[in-house]
Design an enzyme around this catalytic site. Structure first.
Site: not given
Ligand code: FAD
Length: 539
Positions: A119, A496-497
Site C-alpha cells: 500500500y 476497502y483500502r
C-alpha cells in the site's frame, strides 16, 4: 555504489528519481520539498525539529531517508518520495513537532511501524512530506488480564505484544495480519487492516485512542476524556458522536496511544482446510460459508485462497509457468495438485471447549462438503507448509512466510494490493473474480487473489505482482491498477483500502458529497493541511 545506483537497487528507476525531482517546486539535497517551502525555510524547520528530538532523530540527507523511500507499489513518476523523517519519543514531542510543522507549513506523514507493504510502505501520498516516524514510541502501557485489553503506543509490534503476554504468562491471544512479526497493531488498525482469528476485524476490536490534533491539543476518544476514567479500554462508544473512526484511513490527527481487545486463549483450537478444485467453485463456496459466518458458527475471518496466490508464497513463477502472458488455469491447477492444494483453499477454525467444538464441527463440515469441498484437518495436512502457515495465523501466531510472494516475478519486488469489497454472495464473488482476472490478464498479470470473509461481506484481496525493476512492466502495473479501480467502481464495487498512488482515484469513485464532507472535516481539524495531505484523497 552511487546514490542513484542504490535507489535503482531499491526499485526506484532513473525515471522515478528524475520524476521526483521535476515534480517538486524546490529540492533539498536531491529530495523534493512541498510546494511553497524554500530550502532555507526547510533548513530552519529542521533546526527547530532537532531542538525537540535531538540531532540523531531528524533525517534529511538522501542516504538517511532511503529506507523511507522503499516501496513495492507502482510509482513510475516517483511521486511518493519524502523529504526527510523525524522520530519523536513521546506524545509531548509529537505535540511540539506539529506546532513547528504548522509554523513552517511542513507536511508530516505519520507512520507507526511503517510497513504498509503493498500500500506504499512508509511513503507519503504526495511528494516532499516529512515522515513522522513513531517507532521510538514503543511502550506497552497496560495489559488488563481480566478484561483482556491492552493499551499500546504506535511503535509496538505484534511480536513485542506476543512476547509480553508469554513473559507475563497471560493466557490471551493477539490477532495478527499475515506479516505480524514486523508490523504493529496501531498502524494496521488505523488503516483498517485484518487478521484471521475471531478478532480479525481490527478496528472492530479497537477501544479508545489518544490523538494529537494539528494544533497540538490532545484528544482522548471514547471514555478516555473523563479525567479519572477506568473504562477507556472497556467501552468503545463513549458519549456523543463516536469519533474513533475519524482517525482511521484519514489525516485528521496523529494517534499516540490505542486500546485493543485481546482474545482469551480457548481450551480447544481446531483448524480446518477446505479444498475446492475448480475456479467456478468460488460461488458455491461463498454461499456455503455465508450462513456459517453470519450465525458465528465459524467465528474467525476465513481466508479463501486462490491457488496462484498460495503458490506465489513458496514458489517462483518460473517454477510453474514458462508460457507467454498470464499463467494459465491448467498450469495453476497442475502445480496446486502437486502441492496438495485445490484451486480454492479455505482456512477456518473452531474455538471453545471440547463439547462446543464437537457439537459445531459436523454442522460446518457438512455444509462445506455439500458445496463440493474436501474438508481436511491437521491429520491429513500435517507437514504441508500452506496448512501450517494458516493454522498459525488462525491462532494469532507469528509467521512471515507470505512475504515470499514479492519474489514471484523477476527481481524487482513489485506488489500492489487491489482490495475491492463484495457482498457475501456467490454470484457477485464469481463476477468479481472474472472481472479481476480479465483486467489483470489484459495487462499480462496473473490472478493471484484471495477472499477474506467478514460477516456479510468479503474483501477481495488481489495481489498485483509485477517486476518493479522493469520500467515498462512497472508503468503497465500502474495502468492496470487504475483500470481495476475504475472498472470495479462502475459495477458498484469500491476498495476497502488502497495504496498511496491510488488514494485520490479511489476517493473519486465515492462521489463529490463524500469528498466534500471529508474535506470540511479536514479544514475544521487541520486548516493548514499539515497532517498527511493526500491520505485517502483528502488534502
Ligand atoms: C505479504 C504481505 C501480507 C500482508 N498481509 C496483510 C494482512 O493479512 N492484513 C493486513 O491488514 N495487511 C496485510 N499486509 C499489508 C501491511 O503490510 C499490513 O497491513 C501492515 O500491518 C501495515 O503496516 P504497519 O502496521 O507498519 O502500519 P503503518 O505503515 O505504520 O501505518 C499504516 C498507515 O496508517 C497511517 N498511520 C499509521 N500510524 C499512524 C498514526 N499513529 N497516526 C495517524 N495515522 C497513522 C498512515 O497513513 C500509514 O501509512 C500485508 C503485506 C504483505 C506484503
Amino acid at each position: 555504489m552511487s546514490l542513484l545506483d542504490r535507489r535503482e537497487a531499491l526499485g526506484l528507476s532513473a525515471l522515478t528519481l528524475a520524476g521526483a525531482l521535476s515534480n517538486s517546486a524546490t529540492s533539498f539535497a536531491g529530495a523534493s520539498l512541498p510546494s511553497g517551502l524554500s530550502g532555507d525555510r526547510f533548513k530552519a524547520a529542521l533546526k527547530d525539529l532537532r531542538l525537540i528530538v535531538g540531532d540523531a532523530w531528524v533525517f534529511a540527507d538522501p542516504e538517511a531517508i532511503l529506507p523511507y523511500e522503499k516501496s513495492y507499489i507502482p510509482d513510475p513518476q516517483g511521486r511518493h518520495i519524502p523529504c526527510g523523517a523525524v522520530c519523536p519519543a513521546s506524545t509531548e514531542e509529537v505535540q511540539a513537532i506539529l506546532r513547528v510543522a504548522g509554523q513552517y507549513g511542513l507536511p508530516l506523514w505519520p507512520i507507526s511501524t511503517g510497513k504498509n507493504m503493498g500500500y506504499g510502505s512508509a511513503t507519503p501520498a504526495t511528494p516532499g512530506q516529512m515522515i513522522l516516524d513513531l517507532k521510538r514510541m514503543n511502550r506497552i502501557l497496560h495489559v488488563d488480564p481480566d478484561l483482556a485489553t491492552a493499551l499500546v503506543e504506535p511503535g509496538v509490534t505484534y511480536q513485542q505484544l506476543s512476547d509480553y503476554l508469554a513473559e507475563h504468562n497471560i493466557p490471551l491471544w493477539i490477532d495478527v495480519p499475515t506479516v505480524g512479526p514486523i508490523v504493529g497493531p496501531v498502524g494496521n488498525t488505523l488503516d483498517r487492516g485484518v487478521g484471521y482469528t475471531p478478532y480479525g476485524d481490527h478496528f472492530m476490536f479497537q477501544c479508545g485512542m489518544e490523538v494529537v490534533l494539528a494544533d497540538g491539543q490532545i484528544l482522548k476518544t471514547g471514555m478516555g476524556s473523563l479525567p479519572q476514567s477506568t473504562t477507556w479500554q472497556a467501552f468503545k462508544w463513549g458519549y456523543g458522536p463516536y469519533l474513533d473512526g475519524l482517525f482511521t484511513q484519514s489525516n485528521f490527527g496523529v494517534v499516540t496511544k490505542m486500546g485493543l481487545w485481546l482474545m482469551p486463549k480457548p481450551p480447544v483450537y481446531k483448524p480446518f482446510m477446505v479444498r475446492h478444485h475448480k475456479m467456478e467453485d468460488i460461488g458455491p463456496l461463498v454461499e456455503a460459508m455465508r450462513p456459517l459466518r453470519i450465525a458465528q458458527l465459524i467465528p474467525n475471518c476465513v481466508l479463501m485462497m486462490g491457488a496462484a496466490y498460495q503458490l506465489s508464497m513458496f514458489k517462483r513463477r518460473s517454477d510453474v509457468w514458462d508460457g507467454e502472458g498470464p499463467i494459465s488455469d491448467e498450469a495453476v491447477a497442475k502445480a496446486a495438485k502437486a502441492n496438495e492444494l485445490g484451486m480454492w483453499n479455505s482456512y477456518f477454525a473452531l474455538y471453545g471447549t471440547e463439547e462446543m467444538v464437537a457439537a459445531i464441527e459436523p454442522v460446518t463440515t457438512a455444509a462445506l462438503r455439500a458445496s463440493g469441498g474436501d474438508v481436511l484437518t491437521e491429520r491429513e495436512m500435517n507437514g504441508n507448509p500452506w496448512f501450517h502457515h494458516h493454522e498459525t495465523l488462525m491462532r494469532g501466531g507469528l509467521n512471515l512466510d507470505e512475504i515470499g510472494m514479492v519474489r514471484w516475478k523477476g527481481a524487482g519486488g513489485g506488489l500492489a494490493w487491489f482490495a475491492p469489497v463484495a457482498p457475501a454472495k456467490g454470484e457477485e464473488t464469481k463476477a468479481q473474480t472474472d472481472l479481476a482476472k480479465q483486467i489483470l490478464g489484459k495487462y499480462g498479470f496473473d490472478y493471484t487473489a484471495a477472499w477474506v470473509i467478514g460477516w456479510r461481506e468479503l474483501h477481495h484481496i488481489c495481489a498485483l505482482l509485477y517486476d518493479r525493476s522493469d520500467p515498462e512492466e512497472h508503468a503497465r502495473a500502474d495502468q492496470c491498477y487504475n483500470e481495476l479501480v475504475v472498472s470495479f467502481a462502475k459495477k458498484g464495487w469500491g476498495s476497502y483500502r488502497t495504496g498511496v498512488s491510488s488514494m485520490d482515484l479511489v476517493a473519486k469513485q465515492f462521489g463529490e458529497t463524500n469528498r466534500n464532507v471529508n474535506q470540511a472535516l479536514k479544514r475544521a481539524l487541520d486548516p493548514k493541511g499539515i497532517i498527511a495531505p493526500g491520505k485517502s484523497g483528502i488534502m
